[in-house]
Write a protein that holds these residues in place. Structure first.
Motif, PDB file in Angstrom:
ATOM      1  N   SER A  21     -30.638  64.604 132.530  1.00 40.89           N
ATOM      2  CA  SER A  21     -30.668  65.344 131.100  1.00 40.89           C
ATOM      3  C   SER A  21     -30.626  66.639 130.916  1.00 40.89           C
ATOM      4  CB  SER A  21     -31.534  64.519 130.038  1.00 40.89           C
ATOM      5  OG  SER A  21     -32.925  65.097 130.717  1.00 40.89           O
ATOM      6  N   THR A  79     -28.136  68.184 123.510  1.00 37.37           N
ATOM      7  CA  THR A  79     -28.604  67.753 125.205  1.00 37.37           C
ATOM      8  C   THR A  79     -27.674  66.678 125.419  1.00 37.37           C
ATOM      9  OG1 THR A  79     -30.803  67.703 124.135  1.00 37.37           O
ATOM     10  CG2 THR A  79     -30.421  66.262 125.769  1.00 37.37           C
ATOM     11  N   PHE A  81     -26.530  63.964 128.491  1.00 38.20           N
ATOM     12  CA  PHE A  81     -26.941  63.037 129.668  1.00 38.20           C
ATOM     13  C   PHE A  81     -25.826  62.430 130.367  1.00 38.20           C
ATOM     14  CE2 PHE A  81     -30.868  62.537 127.210  1.00 38.20           C
ATOM     15  CZ  PHE A  81     -30.583  62.968 125.883  1.00 38.20           C
TER      16      PHE A  81
END
Length: 118
Positions: A21, A79, A81
Motif C-alpha cells: 500500500s 491510497t 494498493f
C-alpha cells in the motif's frame, strides 16, 4: 509537495501473496487534491526499473504482461494498493510507489523490498 508512505513487502514463498500500500499526502493545500495516476514500478538487481501496474483517477488500470492475472491494483482516493498473488521468484525486486499529479509532476516512494523464495 507530495509525500508518499509505503507499507507491505517482505519475504514470502513462491505461490504466496503479499499486499503493498502507498498513501500520498499533498502538503500546502487546505483542500484534498486527488492525484491523477498512482501505481507501482519495480527494479530487480542489475535491471532497469519497470512498470508493474498503474491506476488513474478514472480507475483505468494497466499492467505489465508478466503480472496480468496475478496482481491487482486498486485505489481509494490517494491510497493505492497492489495485491500480489501466486508470487514467483522472478517477482523479487524493490517495488516503488509512483504518483503523477494532474500537473504532470511525478513522485516516487522510497521503495519496499519484495523477496520470493523458491
Amino acid at each position: 509537495q507530495v509525500q508518499l508512505v509505503e507499507s507491505g513487502g517482505g519475504l514470502v514463498q513462491a505461490g504466496g501473496s503479499l499486499r503493498l500500500s502507498c498513501s500520498a499526502s499533498i502538503t500546502g493545500s487546505q483542500y484534498v487534491q486527488i492525484v491523477h495516476t498512482m501505481g507501482w514500478y519495480r527494479q530487480a538487481p542489475g535491471q532497469q526499473r519497470e512498470m508493474v501496474a498503474l491506476i488513474d483517477s478514472s480507475r483505468r488500470k494497466s499492467y505489465e504482461d508478466p503480472v496480468k492475472g496475478r496482481f491487482t491494483v486498486s485505489r481509494d482516493r490517494n491510497t493505492v494498493f497492489l495485491q500480489m498473488n501466486s508470487l514467483k521468484p522472478e517477482d523479487t525486486a524493490v517495488y516503488y510507489c509512483y504518483v503523477r499529479r494532474f500537473s504532470g509532476e511525478t513522485f516516487w516512494g522510497q521503495g519496499t523490498q519484495v523477496t520470493v523464495s523458491s
